[in-house]
Design a protein around this motif. Structure first.
Motif, short mmCIF file in Angstrom:
data_model
loop_
_atom_site.label_atom_id
_atom_site.label_comp_id
_atom_site.label_asym_id
_atom_site.label_seq_id
_atom_site.Cartn_x
_atom_site.Cartn_y
_atom_site.Cartn_z
N ALA A 49 0.98 -1.21 -0.21
CA ALA A 49 -0.02 0.00 0.11
C ALA A 49 0.90 1.34 0.08
CB ALA A 49 -1.06 0.10 1.13
N ASP A 50 2.00 1.04 0.69
CA ASP A 50 2.82 2.47 0.77
C ASP A 50 3.28 2.93 -0.79
OD1 ASP A 50 4.42 4.45 2.22
OD2 ASP A 50 6.08 3.21 1.36
N LEU A 51 3.73 1.76 -1.37
CA LEU A 51 4.28 2.23 -2.85
C LEU A 51 3.12 2.26 -3.70
CD1 LEU A 51 6.23 2.36 -4.96
CD2 LEU A 51 6.06 -0.31 -5.45
N VAL A 52 1.73 1.93 -3.36
CA VAL A 52 0.84 2.44 -4.04
C VAL A 52 0.51 3.93 -4.01
CG1 VAL A 52 -1.73 2.37 -4.46
CG2 VAL A 52 -0.43 0.06 -4.35
N ARG A 53 0.61 4.28 -2.66
CA ARG A 53 0.58 5.67 -2.68
C ARG A 53 1.51 6.71 -3.10
NH1 ARG A 53 -1.13 3.53 2.77
NH2 ARG A 53 1.00 3.81 3.23
N ARG A 54 2.75 6.32 -3.24
CA ARG A 54 3.95 6.89 -4.05
C ARG A 54 3.49 6.92 -5.56
NH1 ARG A 54 9.16 3.96 -2.61
NH2 ARG A 54 9.95 5.32 -3.94
N LEU A 55 3.04 5.76 -6.02
CA LEU A 55 2.62 5.85 -7.45
C LEU A 55 1.64 6.65 -7.84
CD1 LEU A 55 2.95 1.91 -7.74
CD2 LEU A 55 4.54 3.60 -8.83
N VAL A 56 0.39 7.03 -7.12
CA VAL A 56 -0.64 7.72 -7.19
C VAL A 56 -0.03 9.06 -7.09
CG1 VAL A 56 -2.84 8.39 -6.12
CG2 VAL A 56 -2.10 6.12 -6.45
N ALA A 57 0.77 9.55 -6.05
CA ALA A 57 1.20 10.92 -5.94
C ALA A 57 1.81 11.45 -7.14
CB ALA A 57 1.88 10.98 -4.82
N ALA A 58 2.77 10.46 -7.79
CA ALA A 58 3.75 10.85 -8.71
C ALA A 58 2.89 10.65 -10.35
CB ALA A 58 4.66 9.82 -8.81
N ARG A 59 1.82 9.83 -10.41
CA ARG A 59 1.14 9.73 -11.67
C ARG A 59 0.83 11.09 -12.30
NH1 ARG A 59 -3.68 5.50 -13.10
NH2 ARG A 59 -3.34 5.63 -15.44
N PRO A 60 0.17 11.84 -11.98
CA PRO A 60 -0.45 13.31 -12.58
C PRO A 60 0.85 13.92 -13.57
CG PRO A 60 -1.05 13.28 -10.30
CD PRO A 60 -0.22 12.21 -10.35
N ALA A 61 2.06 13.68 -13.04
CA ALA A 61 3.20 14.09 -14.07
C ALA A 61 3.32 13.38 -15.38
CB ALA A 61 4.47 14.04 -13.22
N HIS A 62 2.70 11.94 -15.18
CA HIS A 62 2.94 11.05 -16.69
C HIS A 62 1.30 11.18 -17.30
CE1 HIS A 62 6.59 9.38 -15.16
NE2 HIS A 62 5.96 9.58 -14.02
N ASP A 63 0.37 10.97 -16.46
CA ASP A 63 -1.02 10.75 -17.15
C ASP A 63 -1.94 11.18 -16.06
OD1 ASP A 63 -2.48 8.52 -16.37
OD2 ASP A 63 -0.66 7.63 -17.13
N LEU A 64 -3.29 11.87 -16.39
CA LEU A 64 -4.17 11.92 -15.49
C LEU A 64 -5.14 10.98 -14.77
CD1 LEU A 64 -5.18 15.59 -16.70
CD2 LEU A 64 -3.61 15.09 -14.83
N GLY A 65 -4.66 9.64 -15.43
CA GLY A 65 -5.51 8.42 -14.95
C GLY A 65 -5.85 7.61 -16.01
N THR A 66 -6.62 6.56 -15.70
CA THR A 66 -7.22 5.52 -16.69
C THR A 66 -8.67 5.82 -17.00
OG1 THR A 66 -5.72 4.15 -15.64
CG2 THR A 66 -7.32 3.12 -17.16
N PRO A 67 -9.03 6.08 -18.22
CA PRO A 67 -10.60 6.50 -18.64
C PRO A 67 -11.45 5.34 -17.93
CG PRO A 67 -9.16 6.61 -20.49
CD PRO A 67 -8.41 6.07 -19.48
N GLU A 68 -12.50 5.91 -17.48
CA GLU A 68 -13.58 5.08 -16.50
C GLU A 68 -14.13 4.07 -17.39
OE1 GLU A 68 -15.59 6.04 -13.40
OE2 GLU A 68 -14.99 8.02 -13.17
N PHE A 69 -14.53 4.56 -18.61
CA PHE A 69 -15.29 3.71 -19.61
C PHE A 69 -14.46 2.38 -19.82
CE2 PHE A 69 -16.77 1.72 -23.63
CZ PHE A 69 -17.93 1.78 -23.42
N GLU A 70 -13.00 2.64 -20.22
CA GLU A 70 -12.28 1.42 -20.45
C GLU A 70 -12.13 0.61 -18.87
OE1 GLU A 70 -11.72 4.33 -21.84
OE2 GLU A 70 -10.75 4.17 -23.77
N GLN A 71 -12.24 1.15 -17.89
CA GLN A 71 -12.31 0.49 -16.73
C GLN A 71 -13.43 -0.52 -16.61
OE1 GLN A 71 -10.36 2.15 -13.04
NE2 GLN A 71 -10.39 4.02 -14.15
N ALA A 72 -14.55 0.30 -16.90
CA ALA A 72 -16.12 -0.53 -16.68
C ALA A 72 -15.91 -1.75 -17.72
CB ALA A 72 -17.22 0.35 -17.27
N VAL A 73 -15.41 -1.60 -19.06
CA VAL A 73 -15.15 -2.49 -19.96
C VAL A 73 -14.36 -3.68 -19.46
CG1 VAL A 73 -14.52 -3.56 -22.13
CG2 VAL A 73 -15.83 -1.22 -21.87
N ALA A 74 -13.17 -3.16 -18.86
CA ALA A 74 -12.25 -4.59 -18.25
C ALA A 74 -12.78 -5.03 -17.07
CB ALA A 74 -10.93 -3.65 -17.63
N ALA A 75 -13.68 -4.33 -16.04
CA ALA A 75 -14.10 -5.05 -14.95
C ALA A 75 -15.15 -6.11 -15.44
CB ALA A 75 -14.83 -4.11 -14.32
N ALA A 76 -15.94 -5.85 -16.58
CA ALA A 76 -16.85 -6.62 -17.35
C ALA A 76 -16.25 -7.80 -17.78
CB ALA A 76 -17.92 -6.00 -18.16
#
Length: 474
Positions: free
Chosen positions: A322-349
């Motif tokens: 969990a600690d590394l996950v928090r570091r990754l989330v904190a650093a991520r906006p410098a790379h991209d703003l996140g994963t699109p929700e539609f694609e995530q919904a398709v992936a979950a299905a």
């Protein structure tokens, strides 16, 4: 102009380029292949003719003729006083003509989309009003998708909480993110050779120093070399593919897993285990759980749906404490703003039907592998064709170090492949060719027909000195 490559660096990247006559065309082909593989990026300034001729111990007229050939084929442009610069490439053959629509593209080792995907997308689209009411992307991942991914790990015997998952835009994004957070300039990274080239590129872009550990189709991982590399260089990170390694298709034995884990624990190295191909089993039955007992702070896993569901579904993930996950989330906006929700919904299905996905993938890959192996053994018996039980490709041993030349030759005949050196960390592998078996069996058989026709010509066109040497060692 974005970058420049020195004569020394270009000479190292070319490796054993002099595989046919005339020498200037062999040199031009070597540079073309580097451009096609993106080992030389577009808009890169090439060395001056005088500098490259000195580095390669050639006459300046030979280098000038090679550059002229590259200009004629549209791979570089030259301006008096400014030198030569590589150009963005269209899909073209070595003579400059755009490739035909019926070309067999075996550069990408991804199967076609899972047949049920279109229906899943349609169903998810019915809930579009709910999806568009939200932000549309997030840096951590939708809770239901993280729960589904965590459940898959737990079912494999790796207890996982959704808080230990971060969803990314594919595995490549995950590698870039991990490299940016875990590595500093000059840090050493242990990596297999041959390996997934885009991972090596990502680690190099983080200014890491790569330490290659050999893996072969016959003998697997060189544990002695690997353990020495961990002890000698004290790497910060090791990037490995323990199951159906790309490109060799080899999976680690229990002894290899244990040996690598012990070496990493002694050196305090973080193991990044790329499991994007781990589910692509054809014969083995079950996937070995891997480094279950390792220190959670030293074992990071990454996966994606690109090789299983569809390459166009850009959803991947990282499993870490969990600690590394928090570091990754904190650093991520410098790379991209996140994963699109539609694609995530398709992936979950899709994950809700994942057992059916894997079963269908096994059937498709088995058909491709069996057709490719049979065709190669029938048409090119002098090549060594490995037995692989999963993954996406064969790592074929040729009977001469002419992989790059062969790839350039068959490209003009409508077969697009990646030569062995593309997968190398520190040079070499021109005696190997990666052939994915993800295409339709009939296309694979047709590609082998082109290779079978081209190989005698390519081997016969090698310089006399090389041919004599090959005949003495093959």
């Amino acid at each position: 102009m974005d970058s420049r490559i020195s004569a020394r660096a270009l000479s190292a990247a070319l490796g054993g380029w002099r595989t046919r006559e005339p020498a200037y065309e062999a040199l031009a082909d070597g540079i073309r292949l580097l451009c096609l593989d993106n080992r030389i990026a577009p808009r890169t300034a090439l060395p001056a003719e005088r500098e490259l001729s000195a580095a390669l111990q050639l006459s300046r007229s030979t280098v000038a003729a090679a550059y002229r050939s590259l200009r004629d084929s549209g791979h570089i442009s030259s301006t008096r006083g400014s030198g030569s610069v590589t150009l963005p490439l269209r899909r073209r053959d070595p003579e400059g003509a755009t490739t035909t629509e019926d070309a067999i593209d075996l550069q990408q080792a991804s199967p076609p989309a899972w047949p049920g995907l279109a229906g899943v997308i349609s169903e998810v689209a019915l809930s579009a009003s709910t999806i568009v009411a939200r932000t549309g992307y997030d840096v951590l991942g939708r809770s239901e998708l993280r729960e589904a991914i965590a459940a898959r790990y737990s079912a494999r015997g790796i207890p996982t909480s959704p808080h230990e998952i971060v969803v990314t835009t594919g595995a490549q994004s995950a590698i870039h993110l991990l490299a940016s957070v875990l590595l500093s300039r000059g840090d050493r990274v242990v990596i297999e050779t041959p390996t997934y080239p885009h991972a090596a590129d990502a680690l190099r872009r983080a200014d890491a120093r790569l330490v290659g550990v050999p893996v072969t189709t016959a003998d697997g991982w060189d544990l002695d070399r690997g353990q020495q590399a961990f002890a000698r260089t004290l790497p910060v990170l090791a990037y490995l593919m323990p199951d159906f390694q790309n490109p060799t298709g080899r999976s680690m034995t229990a002894a290899e897993r244990h040996g690598v884990l012990q070496a990493a624990e002694r050196s305090g190295t973080i193991l990044v285990l790329d499991e994007t191909t781990a589910d692509l089993d054809i014969d083995r039955g079950t996937v070995a759980p891997g480094f279950i007992d390792g220190d959670p702070s030293l074992v990071v896993r990454l996966g994606s749906l690109g090789k299983t569901v569809w390459g166009g579904l850009r959803v991947g993930w990282i499993r870490a404490e969990a600690d590394l996950v928090r570091r990754l989330v904190a650093a991520r906006p410098a790379h991209d703003l996140g994963t699109p929700e539609f694609e995530q919904a398709v992936a979950a299905a899709a994950l809700a039907q994942y057992d059916a996905v894997i079963a269908q993938r096994s059937h498709v890959l088995r058909a491709g592998r069996d057709a490719l192996v049979a065709a190669l053994r029938g048409s090119l018996p002098e090549w060594r064709i490995p037995d692989v039980h999963g993954g996406v490709s064969l790592w074929i041993a040729l009977d001469a170090p002419l992989s790059s030349t062969l790839v350039m030759d068959v490209r003009s005949r409508g077969v697009l492949l990646s030569a062995g050196p593309r997968f190398s960390v520190d040079g070499g592998h021109d005696r190997h060719l990666r052939m994915p078996f993800t295409a339709a069996p009939e296309d694979l058989v047709r590609a082998v027909g082109v290779l079978g026709e081209a190989w005698p010509r390519v081997r016969g066109g090698a310089p006399v000195a090389m041919t004599e040497h090959l005949d003495s060692v093959v």
